[in-house]
Design a protein around this motif. Structure first.
Motif, short mmCIF file in Angstrom:
data_model
loop_
_atom_site.label_atom_id
_atom_site.label_comp_id
_atom_site.label_asym_id
_atom_site.label_seq_id
_atom_site.Cartn_x
_atom_site.Cartn_y
_atom_site.Cartn_z
N LYS A 192 0.84 -1.21 0.00
CA LYS A 192 0.00 0.00 0.00
C LYS A 192 0.87 1.26 0.00
O LYS A 192 0.58 2.23 -0.71
N ALA A 193 1.95 1.22 0.76
CA ALA A 193 2.85 2.37 0.83
C ALA A 193 3.49 2.66 -0.52
O ALA A 193 3.64 3.82 -0.91
N LEU A 194 3.85 1.61 -1.25
CA LEU A 194 4.47 1.79 -2.56
C LEU A 194 3.50 2.43 -3.55
O LEU A 194 3.85 3.35 -4.27
N VAL A 195 2.28 1.92 -3.59
CA VAL A 195 1.27 2.47 -4.50
C VAL A 195 1.02 3.94 -4.18
O VAL A 195 0.94 4.79 -5.08
N ASP A 196 0.91 4.27 -2.91
CA ASP A 196 0.73 5.67 -2.51
C ASP A 196 1.92 6.51 -2.92
O ASP A 196 1.77 7.66 -3.37
#
Length: 251
Positions: free
Chosen positions: A229-233
């Motif tokens: 999730k952090a990467l996509v954000d």
């Protein structure tokens, strides 16, 4: 004073320990054309979030097969928009996670200075032995290349000269090694900070092929991983956007 300083140092160490404890890894399948940008982004991502990005590079079609066969990827950065949409329909992704992270540009490139003219007329001369493209069945940039050749009426003429790479990286290697005089590759592979880095090139007008809209999504295996999730954000943020644009992509 010493007591306060000791408490402050203890607080800093505790914060660092917590950050390390919550840091994780994310396994990412990355379309070969995006290898240079994601390597640059990965460094900032790890520095800014503490999470580590572990990438594998290849052709979009090959990654689809691997994902369907249970490969451990948690995020997929595709070279098209149809493959992520298909994975989403088939229940292989986290609902609502799909988005466009870049729009790619196709370029006709030669390692030789002055070999490719500004309009790509070198394609029509026929004075070359080999033309490199990525496999159009698995690589969207290869598919776009075939659309350009069809638009120019050169499909049959160049067919005997075509050399296919498994992915866009191999297509580039054929040209950079001299095994092919020229080839259709991703602009991002031969472009940085506003200019072609070496050789000569014709940037193919976007109207000559279907848009290369590159989409990403979180796969089912990454659903419970905060690093995914952090990467996509992070990819949606301004810092990543600057890197992506510096390699010739549009957003």
């Amino acid at each position: 004073m010493r007591h306060l300083l000791a408490r402050a140092l203890t607080f800093q160490v505790t914060c660092c320990s917590l950050a390390t404890a919550f840091a994780g890894e994310v396994q990412v399948a990355v379309a070969a054309n995006f290898s240079a940008p994601i390597q640059a982004i990965a460094k900032d991502f790890e520095k800014d979030t503490g999470h580590k990005l572990v990438a594998a590079y290849g052709a979009t079609g090959q990654f689809y097969t691997q994902i369907k066969n249970g490969a451990p990827f948690e995020v997929f950065l595709s070279a098209d928009d149809t493959t992520p949409a298909k994975l989403e329909r088939e229940g292989e992704s986290v609902p609502g996670s799909r988005f466009t992270y870049a729009i790619g540009t196709l370029v006709l490139w030669s390692a030789r200075d002055g070999y490719v003219d500004a309009k790509g007329d070198v394609l029509k001369t026929g004075q070359y032995k080999h033309l490199s493209i990525a496999n159009p069945k698995t690589a969207p940039y290869g598919q776009a290349a075939t659309q350009v050749l069809e638009k120019l009426g050169l499909t049959k003429t160049v067919a005997p000269k075509l050399v296919e790479g498994q992915n866009i990286t191999q297509a580039l290697q054929f040209v950079s090694s001299g095994n092919a005089e020229l080839g259709f590759v991703a602009l991002s592979q031969v472009y940085k900070d506003g200019k072609i880095t070496s050789g000569s090139a014709w940037i193919v007008p976007t109207e000559m092929h279907e848009p290369i809209r590159q989409e990403a999504l979180i796969l089912k295996k990454g659903q419970a991983n905060p690093a995914a999730k952090a990467l996509v954000d992070y990819l949606k943020g301004p810092k990543a956007a600057e890197v992506i644009k510096s390699y010739g992509y549009q957003l």
